[in-house]
Design a protein around this motif. Structure first.
Motif, PDB file in Angstrom:
ATOM      1  N   LYS A  57      40.725  33.087  36.983  1.00 51.83           N
ATOM      2  CA  LYS A  57      41.910  33.219  37.855  1.00 51.83           C
ATOM      3  C   LYS A  57      41.740  34.373  38.843  1.00 51.83           C
ATOM      4  O   LYS A  57      41.919  34.209  40.051  1.00 51.83           O
ATOM      5  N   SER A  58      41.406  35.556  38.315  1.00 51.60           N
ATOM      6  CA  SER A  58      41.277  36.724  39.206  1.00 51.60           C
ATOM      7  C   SER A  58      40.086  36.576  40.143  1.00 51.60           C
ATOM      8  O   SER A  58      40.102  37.110  41.253  1.00 51.60           O
ATOM      9  N   THR A  59      39.048  35.862  39.697  1.00 50.82           N
ATOM     10  CA  THR A  59      37.880  35.674  40.563  1.00 50.82           C
ATOM     11  C   THR A  59      38.284  34.911  41.829  1.00 50.82           C
ATOM     12  O   THR A  59      37.777  35.182  42.915  1.00 50.82           O
ATOM     13  N   ALA A 183      49.175  37.070  44.146  1.00 50.17           N
ATOM     14  CA  ALA A 183      49.827  37.897  43.122  1.00 50.17           C
ATOM     15  C   ALA A 183      49.129  37.647  41.787  1.00 50.17           C
ATOM     16  O   ALA A 183      49.301  36.593  41.174  1.00 50.17           O
ATOM     17  N   ASP A 184      48.304  38.622  41.371  1.00 53.12           N
ATOM     18  CA  ASP A 184      47.509  38.459  40.152  1.00 53.12           C
ATOM     19  C   ASP A 184      48.268  39.033  38.956  1.00 53.12           C
ATOM     20  O   ASP A 184      48.257  40.239  38.728  1.00 53.12           O
ATOM     21  N   GLU A 185      48.928  38.173  38.230  1.00 54.06           N
ATOM     22  CA  GLU A 185      49.748  38.555  37.079  1.00 54.06           C
ATOM     23  C   GLU A 185      50.681  39.710  37.431  1.00 54.06           C
ATOM     24  O   GLU A 185      50.647  40.762  36.773  1.00 54.06           O
ATOM     25  N   PRO A 186      51.537  39.544  38.445  1.00 53.18           N
ATOM     26  CA  PRO A 186      52.325  40.675  38.937  1.00 53.18           C
ATOM     27  C   PRO A 186      53.382  41.173  37.956  1.00 53.18           C
ATOM     28  O   PRO A 186      53.899  42.268  38.119  1.00 53.18           O
TER      29      PRO A 186
HETATM   30 MG   LIG Z   1      42.509  38.262  35.643  1.00 53.66          MG
END
Ligand SMILES: [Mg+2]
Ligand SMILES: Nc1ncnc2c1ncn2[C@@H]1O[C@H](COP(=O)(O)OP(=O)(O)OP(=O)(O)O)[C@@H](O)[C@H]1O
Length: 328
Positions: A57-59, A183-186
């Motif tokens: 996901k973050s990638t 928004a990465d796990e905000p």
């Molecule tokens: Mg991540």
């Protein structure tokens, strides 16, 4: 949502990382963190990306922020490949695409006030006078619910709670003038009671200002609350995607079914039996450029022998709902 041309597109993106080889005894190998990722994002929509830890996901966000370049495929903004932009196009992209990080404690500089964080990008990207900047900063602080704006703007990050810092960071994103927010796990580092406030604010920014969001989360319930469409990732592969209500109410891929069954649901009665297959290999799927077959097969309760050979192409299973699975 305005569905003419996508504002941001990802086409057949693969990302490989070289791993290991830190000392002479360990061998260098290649990890394929993302494999054949393809989606569009439209103006004024929220697209959720869900999946377990390490699924990539973050990638996706980091590649969109140009920390990584795709090994294959491309990401485009307003039709241009974001990894091949010229200097002025890059300045435009950096303004229009912003990221919100998981940790609101480290995303603001402790030495500067909230006003400073908001004013700096305005000086860089806009030609506002000092009075206009103050008006805008107060408007953005009010929009994200930090009131009274003057009092909150003069505070330093340590004087704000986690939820307030995340709001301040979103006000900063507005002051930059972003159209797309990654928004990465905000909300994952925030107290459950203040998560809803941040999610409601994201919804407001989408509806009132037409902002587009890529919302990365582990939490399928919040994905349904804020997003229009959803992508379910497993080991760097898109396994199911489409309209968020369809995917969550009637999941068709075995992994999505498992993910939804594992999510807490206070209305569900009795104990949930999860059809988890456990064997020695089943815990972690490490994908390499040479791997083949379905990445979920080792944990799939309905896997067939063919699944080891082929990861089938996308199939439409209902209007605006797609899976990659030989079943269905
Ligand atoms: Mg991540
Ligand atoms: N710079 C890197 N070098 C090598 N491997 C990496 C790098 N960045 C990520 N990875 C690997 O790529 C995979 C995907 O990582 P990523 O951070 O995208 O996962 P994630 O879905 O965001 O997980 P989480 O939910 O825990 O944040 C993981 O196996 C991770 O170890």
């Amino acid at each position: 949502m305005i569905k003419d041309k996508p504002i941001f597109s990802v086409k057949n993106v693969c990302i490989d990382f070289k791993v290991g080889g830190k000392n002479i005894l360990s061998k260098r190998s290649v990890l394929r963190a993302l494999n054949d990722i393809t989606f569009d994002l439209y103006k004024g929509e929220t697209l959720a990306i869900v999946g377990e830890s390490g699924c990539g996901k973050s990638t996706i966000c980091r590649t969109a922020m140009r920390f990584h370049s795709p090994t294959q495929g491309e990401m485009t903004f307003e039709g241009k490949n974001i990894h091949k932009l010229k200097k002025d196009e890059l300045k435009n992209y950096r303004q229009k695409a912003q990221m919100v990080f998981q940790d609101p404690f480290s995303s603001l500089n402790p030495l500067h006030s909230i006003y400073y964080h908001l004013e700096r990008p305005m000086k860089l990207y806009h030609n506002f006078s000092k009075t206009e900047r103050i008006e805008k900063m107060n408007e953005y602080l009010e929009l994200v619910g930090l009131v009274p704006a003057k009092e909150q703007g003069e505070k330093y990050p340590h004087e704000l709670s986690g939820g307030q810092r995340q709001r301040a960071y979103l006000a900063r994103v507005l002051s930059v003038g972003a159209d797309i927010v990654f928004a990465d796990e905000p909300t994952s580092m925030l107290d459950v009671s203040i998560r809803l406030g941040i999610l409601n604010m994201m919804n407001d920014l989408k509806h009132k200002l037409g902002k587009s969001f890529i919302y990365i989360t582990h939490d399928i319930a919040t994905a349904r609350y804020v997003s229009d469409r959803i992508i379910v990732l497993y080991a760097g592969h898109m396994v199911e995607w489409g309209d968020v209500n369809k995917v969550i109410i009637n999941p068709r891929h075995p992994y999505t079914k498992l993910l939804i069954a594992a999510a807490a649901d206070p209305e569900r009665e009795g104990k949930v039996e999860l059809p988890i297959v456990r064997n020695q290999e089943s815990e972690v799927t490490v994908w390499t450029p040479d791997s083949k077959g379905c990445p979920f097969r080792l944990r799939c309760p309905v896997a067939k022998s063919e699944c080891a050979e082929e990861f089938v192409n996308a199939k439409q299973v209902s209007e605006n709902q797609f899976i990659r699975c030989i079943h269905d």
